[in-house]
Design a protein around this motif. Structure first.
Motif, PDB file in Angstrom:
ATOM      1  N   GLU A  98       0.807  -1.223   0.000  1.00  0.00           N
ATOM      2  CA  GLU A  98       0.000   0.000   0.000  1.00  0.00           C
ATOM      3  C   GLU A  98       0.841   1.276   0.000  1.00  0.00           C
ATOM      4  O   GLU A  98       0.366   2.328  -0.443  1.00  0.00           O
ATOM      5  CB  GLU A  98      -0.943   0.023   1.206  1.00  0.00           C
ATOM      6  CG  GLU A  98      -1.984  -1.071   1.198  1.00  0.00           C
ATOM      7  CD  GLU A  98      -2.998  -0.927   0.065  1.00  0.00           C
ATOM      8  OE1 GLU A  98      -3.335   0.216  -0.305  1.00  0.00           O
ATOM      9  OE2 GLU A  98      -3.452  -1.968  -0.451  1.00  0.00           O
ATOM     10  N   LEU A  99       2.046   1.209   0.494  1.00  0.00           N
ATOM     11  CA  LEU A  99       2.894   2.405   0.601  1.00  0.00           C
ATOM     12  C   LEU A  99       3.931   2.420  -0.516  1.00  0.00           C
ATOM     13  O   LEU A  99       4.302   1.368  -1.047  1.00  0.00           O
ATOM     14  CB  LEU A  99       3.561   2.455   1.974  1.00  0.00           C
ATOM     15  CG  LEU A  99       2.586   2.603   3.157  1.00  0.00           C
ATOM     16  CD1 LEU A  99       3.330   2.524   4.481  1.00  0.00           C
ATOM     17  CD2 LEU A  99       1.812   3.911   3.065  1.00  0.00           C
ATOM     18  N   PRO A 100       4.423   3.620  -0.856  1.00  0.00           N
ATOM     19  CA  PRO A 100       5.406   3.711  -1.944  1.00  0.00           C
ATOM     20  C   PRO A 100       6.666   2.884  -1.666  1.00  0.00           C
ATOM     21  O   PRO A 100       7.145   2.820  -0.531  1.00  0.00           O
ATOM     22  CB  PRO A 100       5.746   5.201  -1.987  1.00  0.00           C
ATOM     23  CG  PRO A 100       4.569   5.881  -1.371  1.00  0.00           C
ATOM     24  CD  PRO A 100       4.049   4.927  -0.328  1.00  0.00           C
ATOM     25  N   GLU A 101       7.176   2.268  -2.715  1.00  0.00           N
ATOM     26  CA  GLU A 101       8.383   1.444  -2.614  1.00  0.00           C
ATOM     27  C   GLU A 101       9.538   2.273  -2.071  1.00  0.00           C
ATOM     28  O   GLU A 101       9.739   3.422  -2.450  1.00  0.00           O
ATOM     29  CB  GLU A 101       8.751   0.887  -3.991  1.00  0.00           C
ATOM     30  CG  GLU A 101       9.852  -0.140  -3.942  1.00  0.00           C
ATOM     31  CD  GLU A 101      10.099  -0.784  -5.298  1.00  0.00           C
ATOM     32  OE1 GLU A 101      11.231  -1.230  -5.512  1.00  0.00           O
ATOM     33  OE2 GLU A 101       9.171  -0.836  -6.117  1.00  0.00           O
ATOM     34  N   GLY A 102      10.298   1.681  -1.163  1.00  0.00           N
ATOM     35  CA  GLY A 102      11.462   2.351  -0.598  1.00  0.00           C
ATOM     36  C   GLY A 102      11.168   3.196   0.622  1.00  0.00           C
ATOM     37  O   GLY A 102      12.089   3.734   1.242  1.00  0.00           O
TER      38      GLY A 102
END
Length: 123
Positions: free
Chosen positions: A24-28
């Motif tokens: 659900e959250l941006p990669e990295g």
């Protein structure tokens, strides 16, 4: 930095929850720390003695080191997370560099048993 603690028994879905957050959250932007990496160093014991340790007891976890590592991450510093071997029932002597992220997830069956560690969790 937001620190999320995810606890529960074996097979209860901790990994599923962690993976859903990662999706659900941006990669990295999300890092994961496993309680398993923080089993105490038992190099002073024989293999047969290590096999008999109750790894489901809070005394088996190096909460002090885990707390120090979370504080360092909150300060923006990378940590050297221990690498644990389930084959040898001990730390390997190797570490894995873990960088601070916007969100750090700490997961494990015993992470909520330690009051100092609980104080570091935002969720």
């Amino acid at each position: 930095m937001l620190i999320i603690g995810i606890a529960g028994g074996t097979g209860c879905g901790k990994t599923t929850v962690v993976n859903q957050i990662l999706n659900e959250l941006p990669e990295g932007e999300v890092g994961v720390i496993s309680q398993d990496s923080y089993y105490k160093d038992t190099s002073h014991l024989s293999y047969d003695e290590r096999v008999n340790i109750n790894f489901d007891h809070p005394r088996s976890i190096d909460f002090e080191l885990l707390e120090q590592h979370l504080i360092a991450l909150k300060k923006g510093k990378p940590i050297q997370q221990p690498v644990y071997s389930f084959v040898e029932h001990n730390r390997t002597g190797k570490t894995a560099e873990t960088l601070p992220r916007k969100v750090m997830i700490v997961e494990g069956i015993l992470i909520l048993t330690n009051p100092e560690l609980r104080e570091l969790f935002d969720i």
